[in-house]
Design a protein around this motif. Structure first.
Motif, PDB file in Angstrom:
ATOM      1  N   ARG A 131     -14.627  -7.645  74.520  1.00 58.25           N
ATOM      2  CA  ARG A 131     -15.098  -6.710  73.482  1.00 58.25           C
ATOM      3  C   ARG A 131     -15.167  -7.403  72.126  1.00 58.25           C
ATOM      4  O   ARG A 131     -16.051  -7.119  71.329  1.00 58.25           O
ATOM      5  CB  ARG A 131     -14.205  -5.485  73.423  1.00 58.25           C
ATOM      6  CG  ARG A 131     -14.250  -4.664  74.694  1.00 58.25           C
ATOM      7  CD  ARG A 131     -14.645  -3.217  74.460  1.00 58.25           C
ATOM      8  NE  ARG A 131     -14.863  -2.562  75.740  1.00 58.25           N
ATOM      9  CZ  ARG A 131     -16.044  -2.205  76.197  1.00 58.25           C
ATOM     10  NH1 ARG A 131     -17.127  -2.399  75.470  1.00 58.25           N
ATOM     11  NH2 ARG A 131     -16.166  -1.631  77.367  1.00 58.25           N
ATOM     12  N   THR A 132     -14.220  -8.325  71.889  1.00 60.91           N
ATOM     13  CA  THR A 132     -14.249  -9.076  70.632  1.00 60.91           C
ATOM     14  C   THR A 132     -15.496  -9.958  70.577  1.00 60.91           C
ATOM     15  O   THR A 132     -16.177 -10.021  69.558  1.00 60.91           O
ATOM     16  CB  THR A 132     -12.985  -9.946  70.509  1.00 60.91           C
ATOM     17  OG1 THR A 132     -11.859  -9.167  70.874  1.00 60.91           O
ATOM     18  CG2 THR A 132     -12.805 -10.464  69.125  1.00 60.91           C
TER      19      THR A 132
ATOM     20  N   ASN B 234     -18.521   0.009  71.446  1.00 56.59           N
ATOM     21  CA  ASN B 234     -17.647  -1.148  71.596  1.00 56.59           C
ATOM     22  C   ASN B 234     -16.323  -0.933  70.865  1.00 56.59           C
ATOM     23  O   ASN B 234     -15.252  -1.202  71.393  1.00 56.59           O
ATOM     24  CB  ASN B 234     -18.357  -2.391  71.047  1.00 56.59           C
ATOM     25  CG  ASN B 234     -17.759  -3.662  71.570  1.00 56.59           C
ATOM     26  OD1 ASN B 234     -17.464  -3.774  72.757  1.00 56.59           O
ATOM     27  ND2 ASN B 234     -17.559  -4.615  70.691  1.00 56.59           N
ATOM     28  N   GLN B 235     -16.442  -0.389  69.658  1.00 58.26           N
ATOM     29  CA  GLN B 235     -15.254  -0.142  68.832  1.00 58.26           C
ATOM     30  C   GLN B 235     -14.343   0.881  69.509  1.00 58.26           C
ATOM     31  O   GLN B 235     -13.128   0.676  69.617  1.00 58.26           O
ATOM     32  CB  GLN B 235     -15.721   0.357  67.476  1.00 58.26           C
ATOM     33  CG  GLN B 235     -14.612   0.541  66.472  1.00 58.26           C
ATOM     34  CD  GLN B 235     -15.099   1.327  65.275  1.00 58.26           C
ATOM     35  OE1 GLN B 235     -16.292   1.438  65.032  1.00 58.26           O
ATOM     36  NE2 GLN B 235     -14.165   1.865  64.530  1.00 58.26           N
TER      37      GLN B 235
ATOM     38  N   TYR C 152     -12.699  -0.588  72.572  1.00 60.01           N
ATOM     39  CA  TYR C 152     -11.663  -1.548  72.173  1.00 60.01           C
ATOM     40  C   TYR C 152     -10.391  -0.789  71.817  1.00 60.01           C
ATOM     41  O   TYR C 152      -9.305  -1.113  72.294  1.00 60.01           O
ATOM     42  CB  TYR C 152     -12.147  -2.372  70.978  1.00 60.01           C
ATOM     43  CG  TYR C 152     -11.192  -3.464  70.562  1.00 60.01           C
ATOM     44  CD1 TYR C 152     -11.289  -4.726  71.111  1.00 60.01           C
ATOM     45  CD2 TYR C 152     -10.196  -3.221  69.628  1.00 60.01           C
ATOM     46  CE1 TYR C 152     -10.416  -5.725  70.746  1.00 60.01           C
ATOM     47  CE2 TYR C 152      -9.312  -4.215  69.256  1.00 60.01           C
ATOM     48  CZ  TYR C 152      -9.426  -5.460  69.817  1.00 60.01           C
ATOM     49  OH  TYR C 152      -8.561  -6.457  69.447  1.00 60.01           O
ATOM     50  N   ASN C 153     -10.556   0.246  70.985  1.00 60.26           N
ATOM     51  CA  ASN C 153      -9.390   1.023  70.577  1.00 60.26           C
ATOM     52  C   ASN C 153      -8.745   1.720  71.776  1.00 60.26           C
ATOM     53  O   ASN C 153      -7.517   1.825  71.845  1.00 60.26           O
ATOM     54  CB  ASN C 153      -9.775   2.043  69.507  1.00 60.26           C
ATOM     55  CG  ASN C 153     -10.096   1.371  68.187  1.00 60.26           C
ATOM     56  OD1 ASN C 153      -9.837   0.189  68.018  1.00 60.26           O
ATOM     57  ND2 ASN C 153     -10.669   2.109  67.267  1.00 60.26           N
TER      58      ASN C 153
ATOM     59  N   ILE D 109      -6.644  -0.804  73.564  1.00 56.35           N
ATOM     60  CA  ILE D 109      -5.410  -1.033  72.801  1.00 56.35           C
ATOM     61  C   ILE D 109      -4.422   0.099  73.089  1.00 56.35           C
ATOM     62  O   ILE D 109      -3.226  -0.131  73.297  1.00 56.35           O
ATOM     63  CB  ILE D 109      -5.718  -1.105  71.288  1.00 56.35           C
ATOM     64  CG1 ILE D 109      -6.508  -2.365  70.965  1.00 56.35           C
ATOM     65  CG2 ILE D 109      -4.452  -1.020  70.452  1.00 56.35           C
ATOM     66  CD1 ILE D 109      -5.692  -3.598  70.724  1.00 56.35           C
TER      67      ILE D 109
ATOM     68  N   LEU E  52      -2.854  -0.373  76.433  1.00 54.48           N
ATOM     69  CA  LEU E  52      -1.851  -1.434  76.387  1.00 54.48           C
ATOM     70  C   LEU E  52      -0.553  -0.897  75.780  1.00 54.48           C
ATOM     71  O   LEU E  52       0.549  -1.168  76.286  1.00 54.48           O
ATOM     72  CB  LEU E  52      -2.402  -2.594  75.555  1.00 54.48           C
ATOM     73  CG  LEU E  52      -1.777  -3.972  75.736  1.00 54.48           C
ATOM     74  CD1 LEU E  52      -1.696  -4.342  77.189  1.00 54.48           C
ATOM     75  CD2 LEU E  52      -2.582  -5.004  74.982  1.00 54.48           C
ATOM     76  N   THR E  53      -0.691  -0.103  74.710  1.00 54.24           N
ATOM     77  CA  THR E  53       0.487   0.493  74.072  1.00 54.24           C
ATOM     78  C   THR E  53       1.236   1.372  75.059  1.00 54.24           C
ATOM     79  O   THR E  53       2.467   1.360  75.117  1.00 54.24           O
ATOM     80  CB  THR E  53       0.063   1.304  72.844  1.00 54.24           C
ATOM     81  OG1 THR E  53      -0.747   0.477  72.025  1.00 54.24           O
ATOM     82  CG2 THR E  53       1.242   1.780  72.039  1.00 54.24           C
TER      83      THR E  53
END
Lengths: 149, 176
Positions: free
Chosen positions: B58-59, B150-151, B154-155, B158, B161-162
């Protein structure tokens, strides 16, 4: 960090569009300038943009070669050229720069054309700001990773 | 302090009677494989690799999309995009054991797909159906939509993952 390159690309876009706006303003400001240091009327200026792969450090270059990826492409102003269209002749016998027949060579600037370009440049600038903010938001959420676990 | 305390306990155990020592040895042998299996399930889970790969892609995709937007007015510029969902999905299924039986980690197991760590994203030309007269194929609306997507994704990654970390922490603190 790879976000740096995304941010750099957006910044290059903003810089290029700003340069465009500057040039368009110059064209509009000089829309009736009949005397220039080069002689003759003012000639419309055009910004030329080109896509360039951004400057990278050795590490980034190595990494991109490993991945065979070169994802970031910046935009750059490669030159400001002159519009070669003929000057517009306007009948104005009283004008000090009028020729024998009474015609004055006016700059080849079309205000409508400039206004359209100006709008386009300012929208492109906004798009780049939006892209910048999106990337910043992503980087921010990566920074907050692990907080409040 | 904590380590010293544990060491002290061990000493006590080793110095204690022979029948107690042998019983603790048996229980260790019996439980060690189970413990190791539990630990590998917790830390070597491919969820982390998957999320890490997703964030990485994504980055990189953000790089491409911002480049497209920055070069919106560059003559002849061709819009690019990146696809990776299919290859990641394929690699995830490849995490299941292959056809051949292995008794050593260096044996081939007959998989023909790369493991998750080696998955590469594919770059594609995302040409607009209506290119400009100067050959530029960037469609700004589409690029902005893709960037927003994409943003968001991505969030979302994240966040996932958290949540994984939170679950680990729950296990570490025994749910307290």
């Amino acid at each position: 960090m790879s976000f740096q390159s995304s941010l750099n690309v957006s910044v290059s876009g903003m810089a290029a569009q700003r340069q465009r706006v500057n040039t368009i303003s110059e064209n509009i400001a000089n829309a009736s300038t009949t005397r220039t240091p080069e002689g003759g009327p003012y000639r419309r200026r055009i910004v030329t943009l080109a896509a360039v792969s951004n400057d990278r450090t050795f590490e980034e270059e190595l990494r991109s070669q490993q991945r065979s990826l070169d994802t970031a492409t910046e935009v750059k102003v490669v030159g400001i050229s002159q519009d070669n269209r003929a000057p517009i002749l306007r009948y104005e016998p009283g004008h000090p720069d009028a020729n024998k027949e009474g015609y004055v060579a006016m700059p080849n600037v079309n205000i409508m054309e400039e206004m359209v370009s100006l709008m386009e440049a300012s929208r492109s600038y906004e798009a780049n700001t939006a892209a910048f903010n999106a990337t910043k938001n992503m980087a921010q959420s990566a920074l907050d990773l692990g907080r409040n676990v | 302090m904590q380590a010293d305390h544990a060491g002290y306990n061990n000493q006590i155990h080793s110095k204690s009677g022979p029948e107690i020592a042998s019983s603790s040895q048996i229980s260790l042998v019996e439980y060690y494989p189970k413990i190791s299996g539990f630990m590998s399930g917790m830390f070597e889970n491919n969820i982390f690799t998957l999320i890490q790969k997703t964030l990485d892609f994504r980055t990189q995709r953000q790089d491409l999309l911002t480049s497209n937007i920055a070069n919106k007015d560059t003559p002849g510029y061709k819009a690019e995009d990146m696809v990776f969902a299919k290859s990641l999905e394929k690699a995830l299924h490849a995490e299941e054991p292959g056809l051949l039986k292995t008794t050593n980690s260096r044996h081939f197991d007959g998989r023909n797909t790369p493991p998750l760590e080696l998955v590469q994203a594919q770059r594609i030309h995302s040409a607009s159906p209506f290119p400009d007269f100067d050959g530029n194929t960037v469609d700004l609306d589409r690029e902005m939509a893709k960037m927003a997507e994409n943003q968001l994704m991505y969030n979302a990654s994240i966040k996932m993952l958290t949540h994984q970390f939170r679950m680990l922490k729950t296990a570490i603190t025994e749910g307290r």
